[in-house]
Design a protein around this motif. Structure first.
Motif, PDB file in Angstrom:
ATOM      1  N   ARG A   1       0.902  -1.221   0.023  1.00 31.02           N
ATOM      2  CA  ARG A   1      -0.012  -0.194   0.060  1.00 31.02           C
ATOM      3  C   ARG A   1       0.903   1.186   0.107  1.00 31.02           C
ATOM      4  O   ARG A   1       0.436   2.274  -0.563  1.00 31.02           O
TER       5      ARG A   1
ATOM      6  N   GLU B   1       1.791   1.760  -3.531  1.00 32.24           N
ATOM      7  CA  GLU B   1       0.938   2.298  -4.266  1.00 32.24           C
ATOM      8  C   GLU B   1       0.975   3.988  -4.311  1.00 32.24           C
ATOM      9  O   GLU B   1       0.668   4.316  -5.199  1.00 32.24           O
TER      10      GLU B   1
ATOM     11  N   HIS C   1     -10.696  -0.658   7.248  1.00 33.12           N
ATOM     12  CA  HIS C   1     -10.244   0.278   6.285  1.00 33.12           C
ATOM     13  C   HIS C   1      -8.585   0.298   6.720  1.00 33.12           C
ATOM     14  O   HIS C   1      -8.326   0.302   8.168  1.00 33.12           O
TER      15      HIS C   1
ATOM     16  N   SER D   1      -8.030   6.048   1.967  1.00 35.02           N
ATOM     17  CA  SER D   1      -8.301   4.755   2.577  1.00 35.02           C
ATOM     18  C   SER D   1      -8.567   3.588   1.564  1.00 35.02           C
ATOM     19  O   SER D   1      -8.898   3.779   0.421  1.00 35.02           O
ATOM     20  N   ARG D   2      -8.041   2.310   2.083  1.00 35.20           N
ATOM     21  CA  ARG D   2      -8.448   1.117   1.388  1.00 35.20           C
ATOM     22  C   ARG D   2      -9.208   0.143   2.108  1.00 35.20           C
ATOM     23  O   ARG D   2      -9.137   0.378   3.319  1.00 35.20           O
TER      24      ARG D   2
ATOM     25  N   SER E   1      -7.362  -9.076  -0.261  1.00 32.45           N
ATOM     26  CA  SER E   1      -6.726  -7.798  -1.002  1.00 32.45           C
ATOM     27  C   SER E   1      -7.305  -6.259  -0.284  1.00 32.45           C
ATOM     28  O   SER E   1      -8.349  -6.607   0.479  1.00 32.45           O
ATOM     29  N   TYR E   2      -6.676  -5.282  -0.773  1.00 39.20           N
ATOM     30  CA  TYR E   2      -7.142  -3.994  -0.211  1.00 39.20           C
ATOM     31  C   TYR E   2      -7.502  -3.170  -1.453  1.00 39.20           C
ATOM     32  O   TYR E   2      -6.569  -3.015  -2.434  1.00 39.20           O
ATOM     33  N   GLN E   3      -8.722  -2.746  -1.539  1.00 36.63           N
ATOM     34  CA  GLN E   3      -9.258  -2.094  -2.604  1.00 36.63           C
ATOM     35  C   GLN E   3      -9.668  -0.530  -2.336  1.00 36.63           C
ATOM     36  O   GLN E   3     -10.147  -0.557  -1.180  1.00 36.63           O
ATOM     37  N   ARG E   4      -9.102   0.420  -3.165  1.00 38.15           N
ATOM     38  CA  ARG E   4      -9.442   1.642  -2.957  1.00 38.15           C
ATOM     39  C   ARG E   4     -11.115   1.733  -3.229  1.00 38.15           C
ATOM     40  O   ARG E   4     -11.840   1.137  -3.835  1.00 38.15           O
TER      41      ARG E   4
END
Length: 721
Positions: A26, A29, A584, A652-653, A660-663
């Motif tokens: 992250r 990213e 989050h 925040s994701r 997984s972490y998504q926007r």
């Protein structure tokens, strides 16, 4: 619903180390994100490297030691130490590829368009080539030490996190292949500015490689490659006798430098022959070898950003943090705290208020004693100076310095010795425990008798990191908390075992018991079909028992909202288990470091701040502090802060059921970055106070509406409202 449901099944947990790597992704990213200023993207990429270095020095090193003794007990996710070690290296190799793709394909071309260039032998102009030649002969040559590697001279020791050049040479007379190493001296800057264009640079190791033949007269250099090792740097201090703790820490710091090699980084143009030799001599595992497509050790990018001139528009804009006038150096801080509790949120509120608290106590004739815990402080800490001044002014000063604070051990040993020289009583905490709580107590004689003033915080008393860590703190003169604080210091310095605390909760065990009790209450409320909402913000969530209890609460119908910046071993979306849990993670300009705990049970809301994450080490093996926010204005402020962060849809994701972490999908809603909102609020407060306005807490910290209903605070047009 079965009360015997097994909430500790391996499938319900994510491996801690792999979750940490997801956090570093992250951060990566942010380096890729073109909405961030370009030079800040370089810094984010540098941070991914420094994060990985510490991760390997400690966490991966620990796994390697467990794997070496065939430790078979699996973690909560069911992985053995050996399986974790291999999985971590596999994922870290994939990260390496993405790091250097980001550098080579995105960031380097982008900065070159702005005139910033990293040059090499082939791209230097005539003037620059002469400069580099002179720099080598006049500056570097007298310092460099080539280290031969043969039967009479063994392979040199390679220190942790140092740059080195491995060479393969040929003896022209005997046609014999030889090997050598040139340590790159860390007494020189790694980024060398070149004459001519404003922002053209060359790396120190590239200069050395250009002229390395001057160090090996009559030998032919066949190959050169830059390499670096990361070693096991975990400190192993035996604490049977704390009277010798300082000496033990100092001895272990020396031993630590010779820890096993956990990671070997080497340029990817190395021959197999030279690489094999490095692997053998350094004792590195094959899966721990990382072949680098670019400059080794990306932390040089932060140094590069500092040296680039004239591109301030490619950095974050500076902002003015809020300074509450009653807590400033010109105000009477004790009168201000007597009048009301104060909640601070750094860096949006200046850390100066905390420094002023100790500074005024040092010179106030009415102050009798200052007691304080220090975990990490800056290299030139004003708080340390004020504590020394207080002792010299005849006040009773007791300071607990945690000399086992990882990677700050040497700095803290130094400050412990300095404080003792200045007349302070210095203590090192309890046997077998790190003291991680952030607590200051000032005892003052007043007209009505003795009064205690406190500051309690979520982060360190470090004036340097307070500029880029988000943390919160409370100033209060609450008498019950004052008694509790006194008992904590008596416990830390003596043999006191308080039977109970009035309002504060202390680890080991006390915070775990408190959280468990609150979750039980939430479960009971939910089973009565009443509103039960648990909101927590922390750095990491990895303790299996706490996670299992959160699952139990979710299964009972408790709604759970978690903001977890880093490690999260909890899984969402497990049917009948974590349906009611949302996680989050905010990664942005500032490092989210505050810990907030809010319990809304049938519309009765209680709010707390803490120094502890929900990790086993924090709950079982550290002295930590959790404290209530009681006053209505301060409680409202903390709750609004959580609301703002929860509604963040820019940085925040959201954790998904596949880990997984998504926007957040922002289609149709206004952009809202919580950190930018806090900056705007701080600047608005400062502007109002300069205009002699006196807004109340609720006026200058307006609660946010949901993102789709609120005004477009952070639209592309940059509206201020």
């Amino acid at each position: 619903m079965s009360e015997k449901f097994d909430f500790k099944q391996h499938d319900f947990y994510t491996n801690r180390e792999l979750s940490w790597l997801d956090f570093n992704y992250r951060v990566l990213e942010e380096a890729k994100d073109k909405t961030n200023p370009l030079l800040e993207r370089l810094k984010f990429l540098s941070i991914t490297q420094s994060n990985l270095d510490e991760f390997f020095m400690v966490r991966v090193a620990s796994l390697a030691k467990l794997a070496a003794v065939n430790y078979a007990k699996p973690d909560a996710s069911g992985l053995t130490a050996d399986a974790q070690l291999k999985a971590v290296n596999l994922k870290a190799h994939k990260m390496l590829i993405k790091q250097y793709n980001t550098l080579n394909r995105s960031l380097i071309p982008a900065v070159e368009q702005l005139g910033v260039r990293l040059k090499n032998r082939d791209t230097l102009d005539e003037r620059q080539a002469q400069f580099v030649k002179n720099y080598f002969h006049d500056e570097l040559y007298p310092v460099l030490t080539p280290m031969a590697d043969d039967s009479s001279r063994p392979f040199p020791f390679i220190a942790n996190n140092t740059m080195n050049i491995a060479l393969r040479l040929n003896d022209g007379e005997r046609d014999k292949e030889l090997y050598a190493t040139i340590p790159v001296p860390n007494s020189f800057p790694r980024i060398i500015a070149l004459p001519g264009q404003t922002n053209e640079f060359i790396l120190l190791e590239d200069i050395i490689k250009m002229f390395a033949s001057r160090l090996f007269i009559n030998y032919q250099i066949k190959e050169q490659t830059v390499f670096r090792v990361i070693r096991d740097m975990d400190l192993d201090v035996a604490e049977e006798d704390t009277s010798n703790l300082l000496k033990e820490v100092q001895q272990q710091l020396k031993k630590r430098e010779h820890g096993n090699v956990i990671r070997l980084e080497v340029e990817n143009n190395s021959s197999q022959k030279l690489l094999n030799r490095l692997v053998k001599e350094l004792g590195a595992k094959r899966f721990a070898v990382y072949e680098i497509n670019g400059p080794v050790n990306l932390t040089f990018l932060s140094e590069l950003v500092k040296k680039i001139k004239g591109l301030d528009d490619q950095k974050y804009s500076a902002f003015t943090a809020h300074q509450a006038l009653p807590l400033s150096s010109d105000g009477d801080i004790f009168a201000a705290i007597r009048q009301q509790d104060w909640v601070m949120q750094h860096p949006y509120d200046k850390f100066d208020s905390v420094v002023n608290f100790i500074g005024q106590a040092a010179t106030d004739p009415a102050v009798l004693a200052i007691k304080m815990t220090l975990y990490r402080v800056s290299g030139n800490s004003p708080i340390i100076k004020y504590l020394g001044m207080a002792a010299q002014n005849g006040k009773q000063v007791t300071v607990l310095v945690e000399v086992k604070a990882r990677f700050d051990e040497q700095n803290n040993v130094h400050w412990a010795q300095q404080l003792e020289k200045m007349g302070c009583h210095v203590i090192y905490g309890l046997l077998g425990l790190k003291t991680h709580c952030k607590l200051s107590l000032v005892v003052r004689r007043e007209q009505g008798g003795i009064r205690r003033y406190m500051h309690m915080g979520t982060g360190n008393y470090n004036d340097a990191t307070a500029h880029f860590y988000t943390d919160m703190g409370l100033f209060t003169a609450n008498s019950d908390m004052g008694i509790d604080a006194t008992n904590i210091f008596n416990m830390l310095s003596g043999y006191s075992k308080p039977p109970y605390f009035h309002q504060l909760h202390i680890s080991p065990q006390g915070i775990r018991d408190f959280i468990n009790d609150r979750l039980d209450q939430a479960i009971a409320v939910a089973k009565q079909d009443k509103t039960a909402l648990v909101r927590m913000k922390m750095n990491s969530l990895s303790d299996q028992q706490i996670i299992a209890h959160l699952y139990e609460a979710s299964r009972a119908g408790v709604k759970i909202e978690l903001i977890v910046r880093g490690i999260c071993c909890l899984k969402v979306g497990i049917e009948g288990v974590s349906d009611n849990i949302t996680v989050h993670s905010i990664v942005g300009r500032f490092l989210e470091h505050s810990r907030i705990f809010i319990f809304d049970l049938d519309h009765e809301v209680s709010t707390y701040l803490a120094s502890a994450d929900m990790m086993t080490r924090n709950l079982n093996r550290r002295v930590e502090l959790l404290f209530p926010i009681n006053a209505i204005p301060t409680k409202s402020k903390v709750n609004q802060i959580f609301d703002t962060m929860w509604n963040d849809n820019v940085k925040s994701r959201i954790l998904q059921s596949d880990d997984s972490y998504q926007r957040i999908d922002r289609r149709g809603i206004a952009k809202m970055s919580s950190q930018d909102v806090f900056i705007k609020n701080a600047e608005r407060q400062m502007k109002a106070e300069k205009e002699d306005e006196s807004p109340t807490t609720s006026e200058n910290f307006k609660p946010l509406l949901s993102p789709k209903n609120q005004p477009n605070l952070l639209s592309d047009e940059g509206s201020d409202e």
